[in-house]
Write a protein that holds these residues in place. Sequence first.
Motif, mmCIF file in Angstrom:
data_model
loop_
_atom_site.group_PDB
_atom_site.id
_atom_site.type_symbol
_atom_site.label_atom_id
_atom_site.label_comp_id
_atom_site.label_asym_id
_atom_site.label_seq_id
_atom_site.Cartn_x
_atom_site.Cartn_y
_atom_site.Cartn_z
ATOM 1 N N LEU A 201 0.818 -1.126 -0.066
ATOM 2 C CA LEU A 201 -0.069 -0.201 -0.196
ATOM 3 C C LEU A 201 0.813 1.298 0.167
ATOM 4 O O LEU A 201 1.656 1.295 0.792
ATOM 5 C CB LEU A 201 -0.991 0.013 1.194
ATOM 6 N N THR A 202 0.788 2.150 -0.873
ATOM 7 C CA THR A 202 1.266 3.324 -1.039
ATOM 8 C C THR A 202 0.825 4.458 0.252
ATOM 9 O O THR A 202 1.568 5.425 0.339
ATOM 10 C CB THR A 202 1.204 3.963 -2.439
ATOM 11 N N ARG A 203 -0.356 4.353 0.630
ATOM 12 C CA ARG A 203 -0.661 5.294 1.691
ATOM 13 C C ARG A 203 -1.971 4.531 2.439
ATOM 14 O O ARG A 203 -2.240 3.450 1.993
ATOM 15 C CB ARG A 203 -1.056 6.403 1.010
ATOM 16 N N ASP A 204 -2.264 4.925 3.437
ATOM 17 C CA ASP A 204 -3.577 4.583 4.364
ATOM 18 C C ASP A 204 -4.696 4.558 3.356
ATOM 19 O O ASP A 204 -4.915 5.636 2.700
ATOM 20 C CB ASP A 204 -3.712 4.993 5.573
ATOM 21 N N PRO A 205 -5.646 3.353 3.593
ATOM 22 C CA PRO A 205 -6.854 3.543 2.694
ATOM 23 C C PRO A 205 -7.660 4.670 3.245
ATOM 24 O O PRO A 205 -7.948 5.081 4.178
ATOM 25 C CB PRO A 205 -7.326 2.190 3.027
ATOM 26 N N GLU A 206 -8.361 5.320 2.161
ATOM 27 C CA GLU A 206 -9.418 6.320 2.576
ATOM 28 C C GLU A 206 -10.920 5.821 2.271
ATOM 29 O O GLU A 206 -11.133 5.408 1.196
ATOM 30 C CB GLU A 206 -9.029 7.634 1.537
ATOM 31 N N VAL A 207 -11.784 6.114 3.186
ATOM 32 C CA VAL A 207 -13.183 5.710 3.105
ATOM 33 C C VAL A 207 -13.972 6.905 3.107
ATOM 34 O O VAL A 207 -13.450 7.864 3.789
ATOM 35 C CB VAL A 207 -13.403 4.552 4.278
ATOM 36 N N ARG A 208 -15.063 6.409 2.258
ATOM 37 C CA ARG A 208 -16.226 7.832 2.455
ATOM 38 C C ARG A 208 -17.390 6.986 2.216
ATOM 39 O O ARG A 208 -17.393 5.568 1.932
ATOM 40 C CB ARG A 208 -16.036 8.488 1.167
ATOM 41 N N TYR A 209 -18.580 7.416 2.698
ATOM 42 C CA TYR A 209 -19.669 6.780 2.652
ATOM 43 C C TYR A 209 -20.693 7.203 1.619
ATOM 44 O O TYR A 209 -20.590 8.307 1.452
ATOM 45 C CB TYR A 209 -20.308 6.708 3.948
ATOM 46 N N SER A 210 -21.420 6.327 0.844
ATOM 47 C CA SER A 210 -22.247 6.734 -0.274
ATOM 48 C C SER A 210 -23.436 7.588 0.574
ATOM 49 O O SER A 210 -23.739 7.352 2.028
ATOM 50 C CB SER A 210 -23.006 5.977 -1.055
ATOM 51 N N GLN A 211 -24.386 8.278 -0.286
ATOM 52 C CA GLN A 211 -25.382 8.985 0.382
ATOM 53 C C GLN A 211 -26.796 8.461 0.106
ATOM 54 O O GLN A 211 -27.944 8.695 0.388
ATOM 55 C CB GLN A 211 -25.499 10.420 -0.095
ATOM 56 N N SER A 212 -26.421 7.037 -0.017
ATOM 57 C CA SER A 212 -27.597 5.928 -0.442
ATOM 58 C C SER A 212 -28.094 5.547 1.051
ATOM 59 O O SER A 212 -27.452 5.798 2.090
ATOM 60 C CB SER A 212 -27.161 4.866 -1.026
ATOM 61 N N SER A 213 -29.273 5.083 0.907
ATOM 62 C CA SER A 213 -29.928 4.494 1.951
ATOM 63 C C SER A 213 -29.983 2.910 2.066
ATOM 64 O O SER A 213 -30.642 2.509 1.094
ATOM 65 C CB SER A 213 -31.129 5.122 2.293
ATOM 66 N N PRO A 214 -29.257 2.366 2.835
ATOM 67 C CA PRO A 214 -28.226 2.645 3.902
ATOM 68 C C PRO A 214 -26.979 3.135 3.235
ATOM 69 O O PRO A 214 -26.696 2.588 2.143
ATOM 70 C CB PRO A 214 -27.971 1.320 4.728
ATOM 71 N N PRO A 215 -26.152 3.936 3.797
ATOM 72 C CA PRO A 215 -24.934 4.346 3.340
ATOM 73 C C PRO A 215 -23.997 3.170 2.923
ATOM 74 O O PRO A 215 -23.973 2.186 3.904
ATOM 75 C CB PRO A 215 -24.380 5.169 4.397
ATOM 76 N N VAL A 216 -23.148 3.062 1.929
ATOM 77 C CA VAL A 216 -22.144 1.949 1.588
ATOM 78 C C VAL A 216 -20.692 2.555 1.878
ATOM 79 O O VAL A 216 -20.460 3.765 1.063
ATOM 80 C CB VAL A 216 -22.628 1.599 0.032
ATOM 81 N N ALA A 217 -19.959 2.114 2.472
ATOM 82 C CA ALA A 217 -18.464 2.187 2.430
ATOM 83 C C ALA A 217 -17.859 2.142 1.092
ATOM 84 O O ALA A 217 -17.993 1.281 0.444
ATOM 85 C CB ALA A 217 -17.735 1.515 3.468
ATOM 86 N N VAL A 218 -17.182 3.016 0.476
ATOM 87 C CA VAL A 218 -16.292 3.181 -0.599
ATOM 88 C C VAL A 218 -14.986 3.594 -0.139
ATOM 89 O O VAL A 218 -14.565 4.757 0.031
ATOM 90 C CB VAL A 218 -17.073 4.072 -1.596
ATOM 91 N N THR A 219 -14.166 2.485 -0.140
ATOM 92 C CA THR A 219 -12.534 2.630 0.236
ATOM 93 C C THR A 219 -11.796 2.859 -1.022
ATOM 94 O O THR A 219 -11.867 1.694 -1.681
ATOM 95 C CB THR A 219 -12.250 1.593 1.494
#
Length: 148
Positions: A10-28
């Motif tokens: 890994l070149t850097r730590d993973p970055e996670v965001r959550y979708s604005q869907s219901s329920p939110p889904v992690a996108v890393t």
Amino acid sequence: MNKVILLGRLTRDPEVRYSQSSPPVAVTRYTIAVNRRFKREGEADADFIPCVAFGKAGEFAERYFKKGMMVCVSGRIQVSSWEDQQGQKRWSTDVIIDEQDFAESKASFASRKDNEPAPKEPAGYQPSAEPEGFSAISESIDDDDLPF
């Protein structure tokens, strides 16, 4: 058939965001430096491959994967296109993760981490731009959901 298997650091730590869907889904998102088997004089000796993990796999990567760690992933290549805010067409090529595993022991990673620098992305390297519509991660991951 669209199948990719990668082994790299890994070149850097993973970055996670959550979708604005219901329920939110992690996108890393994370990038893996994969050494080339053969290299020519003056060429880079690694490829930097952008990866995306969704849902529980994304939460797992964000929590347990760290910069410099050796990982093995498998998935598929996906090419996406969109228009940016200036109306220009943008493209990204990512590996969509199906499976991901540690490729070294925790002790091995800890001892190497102190003595050996993690791979660095080349100057000017830009990971794929992220589409808008994501929010920051919360610390709501339950250890009972982990596979080990």
